[in-house]
Structure formats: structure tokens, C-alpha cells
Write an enzyme that holds these catalytic residues in place. Sequence first.
Site, PDB file in Angstrom:
ATOM      1  N   MET A 161      41.227  42.356  51.757  1.00  0.00           N
ATOM      2  CA  MET A 161      40.217  42.703  52.601  1.00  0.00           C
ATOM      3  C   MET A 161      40.087  44.255  52.234  1.00  0.00           C
ATOM      4  O   MET A 161      40.785  44.945  53.048  1.00  0.00           O
ATOM      5  CB  MET A 161      40.382  42.216  53.930  1.00  0.00           C
ATOM      6  N   GLY A 162      40.241  44.357  51.236  1.00  0.00           N
ATOM      7  CA  GLY A 162      39.619  46.201  50.536  1.00  0.00           C
ATOM      8  C   GLY A 162      38.167  46.375  51.503  1.00  0.00           C
ATOM      9  O   GLY A 162      37.825  45.408  51.641  1.00  0.00           O
ATOM     10  N   ARG A 163      37.464  47.697  50.641  1.00  0.00           N
ATOM     11  CA  ARG A 163      35.735  47.542  51.061  1.00  0.00           C
ATOM     12  C   ARG A 163      35.342  46.999  50.622  1.00  0.00           C
ATOM     13  O   ARG A 163      34.030  46.550  51.113  1.00  0.00           O
ATOM     14  CB  ARG A 163      35.458  49.384  50.594  1.00  0.00           C
ATOM     15  N   ILE A 164      35.217  45.890  49.969  1.00  0.00           N
ATOM     16  CA  ILE A 164      34.189  44.891  48.798  1.00  0.00           C
ATOM     17  C   ILE A 164      34.331  44.051  50.056  1.00  0.00           C
ATOM     18  O   ILE A 164      33.240  42.699  50.096  1.00  0.00           O
ATOM     19  CB  ILE A 164      34.643  44.630  47.486  1.00  0.00           C
TER      20      ILE A 164
ATOM     21  N   SER B 283      38.152  39.979  41.228  1.00  0.00           N
ATOM     22  CA  SER B 283      38.799  40.975  41.001  1.00  0.00           C
ATOM     23  C   SER B 283      39.102  41.060  40.027  1.00  0.00           C
ATOM     24  O   SER B 283      38.579  42.374  39.640  1.00  0.00           O
ATOM     25  CB  SER B 283      40.184  40.670  42.247  1.00  0.00           C
ATOM     26  N   ARG B 284      39.863  40.549  39.416  1.00  0.00           N
ATOM     27  CA  ARG B 284      41.104  41.081  38.245  1.00  0.00           C
ATOM     28  C   ARG B 284      41.080  39.585  37.541  1.00  0.00           C
ATOM     29  O   ARG B 284      41.822  38.646  38.313  1.00  0.00           O
ATOM     30  CB  ARG B 284      42.192  41.523  38.307  1.00  0.00           C
TER      31      ARG B 284
ATOM     32  N   GLU C 227      39.875  39.665  28.909  1.00  0.00           N
ATOM     33  CA  GLU C 227      38.542  40.152  28.184  1.00  0.00           C
ATOM     34  C   GLU C 227      38.474  40.203  27.153  1.00  0.00           C
ATOM     35  O   GLU C 227      39.452  41.572  26.694  1.00  0.00           O
ATOM     36  CB  GLU C 227      38.237  40.664  29.307  1.00  0.00           C
TER      37      GLU C 227
ATOM     38  N   HIS D 102      32.404  40.191  33.562  1.00  0.00           N
ATOM     39  CA  HIS D 102      32.474  41.615  34.282  1.00  0.00           C
ATOM     40  C   HIS D 102      31.337  42.086  34.335  1.00  0.00           C
ATOM     41  O   HIS D 102      31.649  43.645  33.968  1.00  0.00           O
ATOM     42  CB  HIS D 102      33.696  41.812  33.473  1.00  0.00           C
TER      43      HIS D 102
HETATM   44  C1  DGY Z   1      36.077  48.068  39.212  1.00  0.00           C
HETATM   45  O1  DGY Z   1      35.614  49.266  38.889  1.00  0.00           O
HETATM   46  O2  DGY Z   1      37.418  47.939  39.519  1.00  0.00           O
HETATM   47  C2  DGY Z   1      34.867  47.490  38.253  1.00  0.00           C
HETATM   48  O3  DGY Z   1      35.709  45.802  38.111  1.00  0.00           O
HETATM   49  C3  DGY Z   1      34.307  47.135  37.397  1.00  0.00           C
HETATM   50  O4  DGY Z   1      33.439  46.996  37.590  1.00  0.00           O
END
Ligand code: DGY
Length: 323
Positions: free
Chosen positions: A156-159, A238-239, A268, A287
Amino acid sequence: MNKPYVYITRKLPEDQIKPFTNEWDIGMWESETEPVDEETLRKEAQRADGLLTMLTERIDEDLLSDAPHLKVVANMAVGYDNVNVEAAKQKGITVTNTPDVLTDTTADLAFGLLMAATRRIVEAADYIKENKWNNWSPLLLAGSDIHHKKLGIVGMGRIGEAVARRARGFDMEVSYHNRSRKPAIEEEGLAAYESFEDLISSSDFVMSLVPLTEETEHLFNEEVFRKMKEEAIFVNASRGKTTDEKALYKAVKSGEIKGAGLDVFEEEPIASDHPLLTLKEIVCVPHIGSASRETREKMMNLSLENIEKVLKGDEPVTPVTQP
Ligand code: DGY
């Protein structure tokens, strides 16, 4: 006096670079689409005062040790798992990232993936293109509802917060799991805190927004997918390495969970014969979380501004403060 030398690892638009050409000597990789090769990157780092990097570059201890003039690495992403921040810190090299400017854009995409997978939007668009649409029928391409369902956000960060705001517009119940509690979010009624176990087993949608660290690598694994609801849709924005892709494939294929929406992958780019692409229940995009023209320009500007500040001896706008 010599101007500082700044190397940019991808071809960026001229008008973004122009304001800095008087201040710096600028070297730039020639391709917009292909990442810089390792040898060039290492050679350029040896003479650079500043590096503007993409998430495709690995900025490891070796590279940093062999960069005697380097003062700043400005990573054009909010995530910085590609940079050895601890090694940079020890060498007095500042690392910066691009938070905030991409929050809403990335949240839009994450929510879009949730919608696309749940309402079978990509599959339905392909259905027409494949000339299969002969009739309307009651259960043709019927997905599941999104409104009034439960979304569980892990990280739960900004995104995460921006996704929760979008979910509120869909009358969803939102819960979150995070290393630290977010009292303001709870007080506002935006999302309720839950343990990881409770969240994954009770949510209709589970969204990964955690940064990639040693603790979060393969956080979403066979055991976790097994505990999710059969109707659950998993979203990863995220990743890729936060998720065990083989386990996800098995979970969707066997019907342990309903489907997934993925913006990121363990390695990727993925090839067109990647197993995840064979399942119609999984929507994959390359991505593109922060990929709106406006936001990418803001990310470029912020990275350049961070380099400018550090090279002038000022505090950067958005330093990475923790490894
Ligand atoms: C980030 O900024 O970490 C994103 O994955 C790029 O789209």
C-alpha cells in the site's frame, strides 16, 4: 572549466534534452527501443558524472566501483531494484527514482488489467476479430462483476492508494496488506488492514503492488494461489519476480483461481510462445504501467532535474532513501 558528462541509456526526445545541453556534455544511447549493451554502459559509466538509466539496466557494484566520477544515478522508474542502492550509498553516489509523477497513470493501468481480465475484454475483442460473433446469446463471454466485490491490495504505497480510490468508485470493499499500517487510509475508510493470509483467502481480486526485494521475491507462489478463492483474479503491476509464474500458470490452468492480469514478468521481454500467453484467462501487457505520453515526459524531466540538482551540489527532488 569542463562541463560534467551525463550519459543517458536510451534515446530520449531532443526537446527534453535541449534545456541541459549548455550545462552538460551529453552522451546518449542511439536506440529508443533497444537497451544499451553492457560493454557500452560500463565504458560510459567510467567517464560519467551522471547516469540517466532505465529499469532495463543493471547498475551493480562492479559498475559503480569502476565509475570514479559518478555522482548520481537517476533511474527513470519508481522501482529501483535494478540498482544496487547500498553499494551506491557506500560510494557516495546518489540514486534517484521517479515517484509521484506516475502514480495515477500506473493505477489506471492496474485497474484496467483487473477489468480486462474480469470482464474478458481482450478475449471478447479477439472473438470479433476471429469472426466468431454470429449471435448474441445469454452467456456469451460472460465474466464476473467487479462492483461490490472485494479487492485486496498487497503493497500500500502511493499506487496502492490510487488504486483504492478507483475501487471506491466501483463500490468495492478494499483491504490492504503492507509492512507498515497506514492509519490515514484506514481513518478515511479507503481500505482496511488485513493479514496477508486473510487478504489472499478472502479477496475476489488480489493485486501485487509491492516493490521487489529479497522478502517479496516469489511472494505469490503455489501455496498462496492455492489459498485464493476459485473466482479470484490476480493482478501484478509491480515487478514480475514477486510472482512465481509457473505456479500462476498452474493455478489458472487447473482452475484454482479464475485468471490474471499481468503488466510485468519474471524475465522481460517475454516471447510470444510464453506459456502464460496460452491461457485466455490471463491478460498480458508489456510493462506499460506508466506508459502515457504525459507521464513518460514527466519521468524524463524529473530524472534530468534530479541529475541537475546533484551536479550542482543540491538535494535531488526525489532521492531513493532506503535500499
Ligand atoms: C516503474 O516506474 O517502476 C514502472 O514499473 C515503470 O513503468
